[in-house]
Design an enzyme around this catalytic site. Structure first.
Site, short mmCIF file in Angstrom:
data_model
loop_
_atom_site.label_atom_id
_atom_site.label_comp_id
_atom_site.label_asym_id
_atom_site.label_seq_id
_atom_site.Cartn_x
_atom_site.Cartn_y
_atom_site.Cartn_z
N ASP A 63 0.72 -1.13 0.38
CA ASP A 63 -0.15 0.29 0.46
C ASP A 63 0.76 1.62 0.01
OD1 ASP A 63 -1.95 -2.18 0.23
OD2 ASP A 63 -2.98 -1.68 2.19
N GLU A 94 2.71 -9.44 11.75
CA GLU A 94 2.24 -8.76 10.56
C GLU A 94 3.51 -8.46 9.49
OE1 GLU A 94 -0.33 -5.84 9.70
OE2 GLU A 94 -0.57 -5.82 7.61
C1 DGY Z 1 -5.38 -2.22 4.64
O1 DGY Z 1 -6.84 -2.16 4.80
O2 DGY Z 1 -4.49 -1.58 5.00
C2 DGY Z 1 -5.27 -2.88 3.33
O3 DGY Z 1 -3.66 -3.50 3.64
C3 DGY Z 1 -5.52 -2.53 2.35
O4 DGY Z 1 -6.48 -3.54 1.05
#
Ligand code: DGY
Length: 423
Positions: free
Chosen positions: A172, A397
């Site tokens: 992201d 994560e």
């Molecule tokens: C989040 O909401 O952080 C996700 O990576 C988007 O898919």
């Protein structure tokens, strides 16, 4: 690592997947991500195949409940499938404007790993009869998805598929998206993020990032999800090298697996797309980074940011020799590799999501590619780092590449799966 510690990790990893199982699909982690995510699901199935084969194939069957069928978007697999309601996440189905679908979904996709993960699952499966039955259902659907990428995300047949939203790249807030995203206006409507209810905001994307990605989500809804409008007028359009590589590898695996099992899929468009991509990939080479980079399609310029997606070129089978030296230099700086941004780069942030931390599933893919390419020393180094991180910090994560501490969500499905698949 002692065999006892390894066995304990395996028990914990299996328990993590069982705890995140929602009866056929797996949430990435409770609270922070309460639905089914596309590339998480594909990687998570690799974990299930190591101890519950029938459950592993289910993960894909549930994901495909969200696939769009017919029309201009035929074959599209959304990045989120909202199988149930949950208030702990923003943006939910109403925000995407697709609440009327059954199940509701988002309107963008994610890295198309599916066929490669399915091939690896096939190789690992002991119940070949069950596996063959499942693949007969799954592969034609995945073939339509790969065809969707080539058709809608590369309408001019350049050989380089585009991504139209930072969330579509799966990575992201990677620094590569900073400049293209800075051009996107900020949403002015009110909304409330939920991610920082679960994770320290210093480990998550900034508020400025959210304002702009919400604008992009709203843009797609207002464009009525028309892929022609989005590919032509979308305010964020990049060629993400990692997506190009992941799709390339997946299409090769799809064709190979369909051949091996005599499953009928529409081959000619896929074969032609492979040839176009191979001819186009050299355009992504950055001499100054010594790395495959990303391309900003709005201004036509290569994005000179040192992010680790380019290291998937071995996995795609298109690596350059010069890139091995770059990866060695990155690893020499990182006590725990592979950092998502080169340590020392101005954009590197050791704790913030995709701007520096290590991600275990990316390590797994990069390492697999290196091993296949005969780069054993680099592959061994990534393997050693990955195992050290599991041993030190369990199934977070992501991880700090400097001290190896765990970051982001805990009891994370694809991280647990990355451990299980290594066993
Ligand atoms: C989040 O909401 O952080 C996700 O990576 C988007 O898919």
């Amino acid at each position: 690592m002692t065999p006892e510690r390894a066995a304990e990790l395996t028990r914990q990893a299996q328990a993590t997947l069982r705890a995140n199982d929602r009866g056929g699909y797996t949430v990435p982690t409770a609270g922070l991500y309460p639905f089914q995510w596309d590339w998480d699901a594909a990687v998570t199935a690799l974990g299930w195949i190591a101890f519950d084969e029938l459950r592993a194939w289910e993960e894909f069957r549930w994901l495909l409940k969200g696939q769009w069928n017919g029309g201009a978007q035929d074959g599209f697999i959304p990045h989120i499938v909202f199988h149930q309601r949950a208030d702990s996440y923003f943006p939910g189905p109403g925000e995407w404007g697709l609440e009327h679908l059954s199940p509701p979904t988002s309107s963008i996709s994610q890295p198309p790993l599916h066929a490669t993960m399915l091939r690896w699952m096939w190789q690992r499966a002991s119940d070949k009869a069950a596996a063959t039955g499942r693949l007969r259902e799954l592969l034609p659907a995945i073939a339509r998805h790969n065809a969707w990428w080539y058709r809608t995300r590369d309408p001019q047949n350049t050989g380089l598929v585009m991504s139209v939203h930072p969330w579509e790249t799966g990575r992201d807030n990677a620094p590569a998206w900073d400049a293209p995203l800075a051009r996107v206006p900020r949403a002015t409507r009110p909304y409330r993020r939920r991610d920082t209810d679960h994770v320290d905001g210093r480990q998550r994307p900034t508020q400025d990032f959210y304002d702009r990605v919400v604008y992009l989500m709203d843009f797609m809804r207002e464009a009525n999800f028309d892929p022609v409008v989005i590919a032509h007028d979308g305010p964020f359009r990049v060629v993400d090298a990692a997506i190009v590589f992941i799709l390339h590898r997946a299409t090769r695996d799809l064709l190979a697996l369909a051949d091996e099992l005599s499953i009928t899929i529409d081959r000619p468009p896929l074969v032609a797309a492979l040839a176009r991509a191979e001819a186009a990939v050299p355009r992504l080479w950055s001499e100054s980074l010594g790395l495959f980079a990303n391309l900003d399609l709005v201004n036509g310029q290569l994005i000179e940011q040192p992010v680790h997606g380019g290291f998937l070129s071995w996995y795609a089978g298109v690596a350059s020799a010069a890139q091995a030296a770059t990866l060695s230099a990155w690893l020499a700086q990182a006590p725990f590799g592979v950092p998502s941004t080169r340590i020392g780069a101005a954009s590197f942030e050791r704790h913030r999501y995709w701007r520096g931390p290590v991600w275990q599933h990316m390590n797994l893919l990069i390492e697999a590619g290196l091993r296949e390419a005969g780069e054993a020393a680099l592959a061994d180094s990534i393997q050693a780092s990955s195992i050290a991180l599991f041993e030190r910090s369990g199934f977070h994560e992501y991880y700090d590449p400097i001290d190896g501490s765990g970051l982001g969500g805990t009891q994370f499905s694809w991280t647990a799966a990355s451990w299980l698949f290594r066993q």
